[in-house]
Structure formats: structure tokens, C-alpha cells
Design a protein around this motif. Structure first.
Motif, PDB file in Angstrom:
ATOM      1  N   ASN A  67     -19.013  19.045 -12.491  1.00  0.00           N
ATOM      2  CA  ASN A  67     -17.763  19.347 -11.791  1.00  0.00           C
ATOM      3  C   ASN A  67     -17.601  20.804 -11.382  1.00  0.00           C
ATOM      4  OD1 ASN A  67     -16.978  16.641 -12.049  1.00  0.00           O
ATOM      5  ND2 ASN A  67     -16.224  17.041 -14.112  1.00  0.00           N
ATOM      6  N   SER A  68     -18.685  21.570 -11.341  1.00  0.00           N
ATOM      7  CA  SER A  68     -18.556  22.945 -10.848  1.00  0.00           C
ATOM      8  C   SER A  68     -18.704  22.945  -9.326  1.00  0.00           C
ATOM      9  CB  SER A  68     -19.609  23.852 -11.489  1.00  0.00           C
ATOM     10  OG  SER A  68     -20.915  23.395 -11.203  1.00  0.00           O
ATOM     11  N   LYS A  69     -18.093  23.914  -8.707  1.00  0.00           N
ATOM     12  CA  LYS A  69     -18.200  24.111  -7.256  1.00  0.00           C
ATOM     13  C   LYS A  69     -19.363  25.070  -7.031  1.00  0.00           C
ATOM     14  CE  LYS A  69     -16.358  24.488  -2.977  1.00  0.00           C
ATOM     15  NZ  LYS A  69     -16.856  23.479  -2.081  1.00  0.00           N
ATOM     16  N   HIS A  70     -20.268  24.740  -6.136  1.00  0.00           N
ATOM     17  CA  HIS A  70     -21.445  25.574  -5.898  1.00  0.00           C
ATOM     18  C   HIS A  70     -21.370  26.254  -4.537  1.00  0.00           C
ATOM     19  CE1 HIS A  70     -25.840  26.058  -4.762  1.00  0.00           C
ATOM     20  NE2 HIS A  70     -25.611  26.938  -5.703  1.00  0.00           N
ATOM     21  N   LEU A  71     -21.335  27.576  -4.551  1.00  0.00           N
ATOM     22  CA  LEU A  71     -21.438  28.391  -3.335  1.00  0.00           C
ATOM     23  C   LEU A  71     -22.341  29.568  -3.661  1.00  0.00           C
ATOM     24  CD1 LEU A  71     -17.801  28.586  -1.888  1.00  0.00           C
ATOM     25  CD2 LEU A  71     -19.776  27.444  -0.895  1.00  0.00           C
ATOM     26  N   LEU A  90     -16.729  28.238 -10.291  1.00  0.00           N
ATOM     27  CA  LEU A  90     -17.488  28.525  -9.068  1.00  0.00           C
ATOM     28  C   LEU A  90     -18.844  29.094  -9.463  1.00  0.00           C
ATOM     29  CD1 LEU A  90     -17.656  28.704  -6.002  1.00  0.00           C
ATOM     30  CD2 LEU A  90     -16.583  30.960  -6.154  1.00  0.00           C
ATOM     31  N   ASP A  91     -19.896  28.337  -9.204  1.00  0.00           N
ATOM     32  CA  ASP A  91     -21.271  28.721  -9.537  1.00  0.00           C
ATOM     33  C   ASP A  91     -21.875  29.412  -8.324  1.00  0.00           C
ATOM     34  OD1 ASP A  91     -24.047  28.751 -10.136  1.00  0.00           O
ATOM     35  OD2 ASP A  91     -23.839  26.949 -11.369  1.00  0.00           O
ATOM     36  N   VAL A  92     -22.281  30.675  -8.466  1.00  0.00           N
ATOM     37  CA  VAL A  92     -22.774  31.454  -7.331  1.00  0.00           C
ATOM     38  C   VAL A  92     -24.292  31.653  -7.364  1.00  0.00           C
ATOM     39  CG1 VAL A  92     -20.569  32.624  -6.949  1.00  0.00           C
ATOM     40  CG2 VAL A  92     -22.265  33.684  -8.461  1.00  0.00           C
ATOM     41  N   ARG A  93     -24.992  30.859  -8.181  1.00  0.00           N
ATOM     42  CA  ARG A  93     -26.449  30.964  -8.242  1.00  0.00           C
ATOM     43  C   ARG A  93     -27.087  30.319  -7.006  1.00  0.00           C
ATOM     44  NH1 ARG A  93     -28.237  27.863 -12.819  1.00  0.00           N
ATOM     45  NH2 ARG A  93     -26.447  26.567 -12.289  1.00  0.00           N
ATOM     46  N   THR A  94     -28.394  30.493  -6.875  1.00  0.00           N
ATOM     47  CA  THR A  94     -29.108  29.919  -5.729  1.00  0.00           C
ATOM     48  C   THR A  94     -29.162  28.401  -5.855  1.00  0.00           C
ATOM     49  OG1 THR A  94     -31.271  30.023  -6.822  1.00  0.00           O
ATOM     50  CG2 THR A  94     -30.583  31.972  -5.522  1.00  0.00           C
ATOM     51  N   GLU A  95     -29.530  27.735  -4.760  1.00  0.00           N
ATOM     52  CA  GLU A  95     -29.635  26.276  -4.759  1.00  0.00           C
ATOM     53  C   GLU A  95     -30.622  25.776  -5.797  1.00  0.00           C
ATOM     54  OE1 GLU A  95     -30.076  24.203  -1.054  1.00  0.00           O
ATOM     55  OE2 GLU A  95     -28.760  25.612  -0.034  1.00  0.00           O
ATOM     56  N   VAL A  96     -31.780  26.427  -5.892  1.00  0.00           N
ATOM     57  CA  VAL A  96     -32.797  25.958  -6.836  1.00  0.00           C
ATOM     58  C   VAL A  96     -32.319  26.134  -8.276  1.00  0.00           C
ATOM     59  CG1 VAL A  96     -34.156  28.097  -6.942  1.00  0.00           C
ATOM     60  CG2 VAL A  96     -35.261  25.914  -7.381  1.00  0.00           C
TER      61      VAL A  96
END
Length: 187
Positions: free
Chosen positions: A41-45, A26-32
Motif C-alpha cells: 500500500n505504499s505510493k511509488h514515485l 511515499l517510496d522514492v526509490r528507483t523502479e528496480v
């Protein structure tokens, strides 16, 4: 960097576990930041939207939390554990350590200045302008660089940067395609 209850895992070990399909990154960084580079294959939130998006996560899965260096992942672990998620591990050193370890990272063809460089440029230009105005126009303009210094102190001590969050919402920092649509390590 982790909370006292959330364990950390070195990037190489996380890579092996995720390659076997046992964990969700689960990647919690900003969109940019995610658009610049991310793990396949990471999940971005993004952290600032995590609490409102908990329904997109399966609490029964083991989640490896990823950010740039570790502070936001620790904050995400705090939020998730307060909401009933038990199987959480922070990837030690974040995506920077992952990349330094020679592990695969997907880079965007779209070139935008990294968010931290944008923050540095804005603060530098405003601090220089405020200082010059204070020297040549009116000493009260010294308030501007003092305000910027206070903001940097807050960002450095807490890991929260209001200017970075603001810049991440600017049109040039919006990703062309939605980030989280097809991102998951689940089979």
C-alpha cells in the motif's frame, strides 16, 4: 537523515500510523528497488520523476517519505516542501530499518541482482580492467580507475549515483508491471 525542517519517525511508529490509515507512505526509490521489495500500500514515485509527478499527490495529506536509507527521502522532502507540501516526515533508516525491525515487506518473486550490487560489479570490473591495462599495456589506462574513484567519491558524498540511475533504466531492471498504479495507503 533529514533536512533541518523535516522530522523523522522510527519505522515501528510509522507502521502503526499507516495501519490506522492516517498517513501516506511515499517510496522514492528507483523502479528496480521498488520491484525487489516494497511496503504494501505504499505510493511509488521515483525521486528522479518526483517534480514532474506532483499532481499525483494530495498536498493536504501527511506523507511519510521512504527510500533505502534516508538520503533520497530527505531530498524528496526538500522538493515537496518547495512545492507547497507541509505535512512531511521521513521514515528513519528507510526500508532497510523497516525490514530490520521485523515489519512487513513484500518481496518480488522476480530475481534481479540488487541495483547496488550491479553498480559494484560494473565499477569493480572496469577498475580491474583499467588497472590491468595500465600495468600491461599503457600507463594512461590508469585514468579509468581514477575516474571511477571520483564517481564513487561523488556518490558517497552526495547520495547521487549516475551509474545507478543508468543501470536502473536497463531492460533487465524494468519492472514487469507498472509500480505506482495501485499503490497508496489512502482508504
Amino acid at each position: 537523515m533529514s533536512t533541518s525542517q523535516t522530522p523523522c519517525i522510527p519505522p515501528q511508529a510509522a507502521f502503526e500510523q499507516c495501519r490506522e490509515g492516517k498517513k501516506v507512505i511515499l517510496d522514492v526509490r528507483t523502479e528496480v528497488e521498488f520491484a525487489e521489495k516494497h511496503l504494501a500500500n505504499s505510493k511509488h514515485l521515483p525521486l528522479d520523476r518526483l517534480e514532474g509527478s506532483l499532481n499525483q499527490l494530495d498536498p493536504s495529506k501527511h506523507h511519510y517519505l521512504l527510500c533505502l536509507g534516508g538520503k533520497r527521502a530527505a531530498k524528496a522532502a526538500e522538493i515537496l516542501s518547495q512545492n507547497g507540501f507541509e505535512n512531511l516526515t521521513i521514515i528513519d533508516g528507510g526500508i532497510d530499518a523497516w525490514e530490520r525491525g521485523g515489519l512487513p515487506v513484500e518481496h518480488s518473486a522476480r530475481k534481479v541482482l540488487p541495483l547496488m550490487r550491479q553498480v559494484q560489479l560494473v565499477i569493480g570490473v572496469l577498475a580491474l580492467t583499467g588497472s590491468l591495462l595500465a600495468i600491461f599495456i599503457n600507463p594512461l589506462f590508469a585514468i579509468l580507475p581514477a575516474f571511477l574513484g571520483a564517481g564513487l567519491t561523488l556518490a558517497g558524498s552526495t547520495g547521487w549515483c549516475g551509474l545507478a540511475l543508468l543501470l536502473a533504466r536497463m531492460p533487465w531492471n524494468r519492472s514487469i508491471t507498472p509500480c505506482g498504479a495501485s499503490c497508496s495507503t489512502e482508504p
